[in-house]
Write a protein that holds these residues in place. Structure first.
Motif, PDB file in Angstrom:
ATOM      1  N   UNK A   1      51.431  37.685  49.855  1.00 37.89           N
ATOM      2  CA  UNK A   1      51.103  36.351  49.946  1.00 37.89           C
ATOM      3  C   UNK A   1      49.605  36.208  50.602  1.00 37.89           C
ATOM      4  N   UNK A   2      49.258  37.202  51.450  1.00 38.96           N
ATOM      5  CA  UNK A   2      48.163  37.327  52.171  1.00 38.96           C
ATOM      6  C   UNK A   2      47.146  37.593  51.379  1.00 38.96           C
ATOM      7  N   UNK A   3      47.244  38.388  50.556  1.00 39.07           N
ATOM      8  CA  UNK A   3      46.105  39.147  49.625  1.00 39.07           C
ATOM      9  C   UNK A   3      45.611  37.833  48.583  1.00 39.07           C
ATOM     10  N   UNK A   4      46.764  37.098  48.123  1.00 32.76           N
ATOM     11  CA  UNK A   4      46.275  35.995  47.040  1.00 32.76           C
ATOM     12  C   UNK A   4      45.721  34.880  47.794  1.00 32.76           C
ATOM     13  N   UNK A   5      45.773  34.801  49.277  1.00 33.09           N
ATOM     14  CA  UNK A   5      45.042  33.639  50.070  1.00 33.09           C
ATOM     15  C   UNK A   5      43.532  34.321  50.325  1.00 33.09           C
ATOM     16  N   UNK A   6      43.739  35.529  50.562  1.00 32.76           N
ATOM     17  CA  UNK A   6      42.331  36.097  50.751  1.00 32.76           C
ATOM     18  C   UNK A   6      41.452  36.228  49.473  1.00 32.76           C
ATOM     19  N   UNK A   7      42.216  36.517  48.283  1.00 37.70           N
ATOM     20  CA  UNK A   7      41.322  36.354  46.958  1.00 37.70           C
ATOM     21  C   UNK A   7      40.975  35.108  46.706  1.00 37.70           C
ATOM     22  N   UNK A  10      38.062  34.355  49.004  1.00 38.04           N
ATOM     23  CA  UNK A  10      36.832  35.036  48.524  1.00 38.04           C
ATOM     24  C   UNK A  10      36.209  34.389  47.250  1.00 38.04           C
ATOM     25  N   UNK A  11      36.907  34.067  46.485  1.00 41.65           N
ATOM     26  CA  UNK A  11      36.529  33.398  44.966  1.00 41.65           C
ATOM     27  C   UNK A  11      35.900  32.142  45.220  1.00 41.65           C
ATOM     28  N   UNK A  12      36.376  31.337  46.293  1.00 40.33           N
ATOM     29  CA  UNK A  12      35.725  30.121  46.514  1.00 40.33           C
ATOM     30  C   UNK A  12      34.495  30.386  47.363  1.00 40.33           C
ATOM     31  N   UNK A  13      34.499  31.120  48.096  1.00 37.52           N
ATOM     32  CA  UNK A  13      32.966  31.598  48.743  1.00 37.52           C
ATOM     33  C   UNK A  13      32.062  32.195  48.000  1.00 37.52           C
ATOM     34  N   UNK A  14      32.367  33.077  46.722  1.00 38.10           N
ATOM     35  CA  UNK A  14      31.519  33.503  45.930  1.00 38.10           C
ATOM     36  C   UNK A  14      31.051  32.671  44.927  1.00 38.10           C
ATOM     37  N   UNK A  84      48.169  37.567  43.196  1.00 38.76           N
ATOM     38  CA  UNK A  84      47.261  38.082  44.103  1.00 38.76           C
ATOM     39  C   UNK A  84      45.951  38.424  43.119  1.00 38.76           C
ATOM     40  N   UNK A  85      44.942  38.129  43.712  1.00 40.60           N
ATOM     41  CA  UNK A  85      43.566  38.716  43.314  1.00 40.60           C
ATOM     42  C   UNK A  85      43.179  37.814  41.921  1.00 40.60           C
ATOM     43  N   UNK A  86      43.979  37.071  41.573  1.00 37.59           N
ATOM     44  CA  UNK A  86      43.784  36.546  40.202  1.00 37.59           C
ATOM     45  C   UNK A  86      42.611  35.533  40.252  1.00 37.59           C
ATOM     46  N   UNK A  87      42.503  34.813  41.320  1.00 36.37           N
ATOM     47  CA  UNK A  87      41.166  34.007  41.363  1.00 36.37           C
ATOM     48  C   UNK A  87      39.986  34.959  41.261  1.00 36.37           C
ATOM     49  N   UNK A  88      39.609  35.847  41.832  1.00 35.68           N
ATOM     50  CA  UNK A  88      38.436  36.885  41.823  1.00 35.68           C
ATOM     51  C   UNK A  88      38.630  37.347  40.369  1.00 35.68           C
ATOM     52  N   UNK A  89      39.707  37.698  39.706  1.00 37.73           N
ATOM     53  CA  UNK A  89      39.586  38.208  38.318  1.00 37.73           C
ATOM     54  C   UNK A  89      38.893  37.242  37.201  1.00 37.73           C
ATOM     55  N   UNK A  90      39.524  35.611  37.474  1.00 35.84           N
ATOM     56  CA  UNK A  90      39.199  34.935  36.628  1.00 35.84           C
ATOM     57  C   UNK A  90      37.503  34.639  36.978  1.00 35.84           C
ATOM     58  N   UNK A 166      30.357  41.285  42.047  1.00 34.67           N
ATOM     59  CA  UNK A 166      31.024  41.416  43.434  1.00 34.67           C
ATOM     60  C   UNK A 166      32.495  40.702  43.312  1.00 34.67           C
ATOM     61  N   UNK A 167      32.949  40.185  42.514  1.00 34.32           N
ATOM     62  CA  UNK A 167      34.037  39.643  42.398  1.00 34.32           C
ATOM     63  C   UNK A 167      35.037  40.508  41.685  1.00 34.32           C
ATOM     64  N   UNK A 168      34.600  41.348  40.754  1.00 32.83           N
ATOM     65  CA  UNK A 168      35.121  42.346  40.221  1.00 32.83           C
ATOM     66  C   UNK A 168      35.673  43.334  41.012  1.00 32.83           C
ATOM     67  N   UNK A 169      34.746  43.893  42.001  1.00 36.31           N
ATOM     68  CA  UNK A 169      34.739  44.920  43.164  1.00 36.31           C
ATOM     69  C   UNK A 169      35.856  44.285  44.240  1.00 36.31           C
TER      70      UNK A 169
END
Length: 178
Positions: A1-7, A10-14, A84-90, A166-169
């Protein structure tokens, strides 16, 4: 759950940084549209700049396509949280797709730009990044001319590529951190 919140954060900031830089780029183009920024460039130098941009576009499209495909390999397995990390992937996929579309736009414009170069020597018309990407923009979309300059389109392309990278990394790092 923590990773999805972090992602998600991170996606929102990017995305926010992307929008702010894009707005700054648009504002810069609009405020300088009545100022003569072009410099005299020789035909050979302008043609070489067009060749370098073509090479950059080809590599950017290749790398972006590979990164989009790599996002599929980084998709979470069934035993992990699917969000998890799906927001960054999208965000990565969307940014790379925008970079590819912008690349296609620049490649489409290159023949017209090179054809409009002044071959007689150094000329203001040969300033590659200040050139209008499409000749029809002067008549049919006059109010939007600053957005049709090669420099603006190339800047937008680069911005999309950087945000995608950056979002991919970050997506990859979060995926393998689990």
């Amino acid at each position: 759950m923590c990773a999805s919140i972090t992602a998600g954060w991170a996606a929102a900031i990017l995305l926010a940084v992307f929008v702010l830089i894009l707005l700054k780029l648009i504002y810069r183009q609009w405020t300088r549209r009545d100022v003569e920024w072009r410099i005299k460039v020789h035909h050979d130098a302008a043609t070489e700049a067009a060749k370098l941009l073509k090479d950059w576009c080809a590599w950017l499209a290749t790398i972006s396509t590979a990164a989009i495909a790599a996002n599929g390999f980084l998709a979470p397995s069934k035993d992990l949280c699917p969000f998890s990390a799906s927001a960054l992937a999208v965000l990565s996929i969307v940014a790379f797709i925008l970079a590819i579309i912008t690349t296609a736009t620049l490649l489409l414009a290159l023949p017209s730009i090179v054809a409009r170069f002044d071959r007689e020597g150094a000329s203001l018309d040969n300033d590659f990044y200040e050139a209008d990407a499409f000749a029809w923009a002067k008549t049919s979309a006059n109010a939007l001319i600053p957005l049709f300059r090669v420099g603006f389109i190339a800047g937008f392309q680069y911005l999309c590529f950087v945000v995608g990278g950056i979002s991919f990394a970050l997506h990859a790092a979060l995926r393998y951190a689990q």
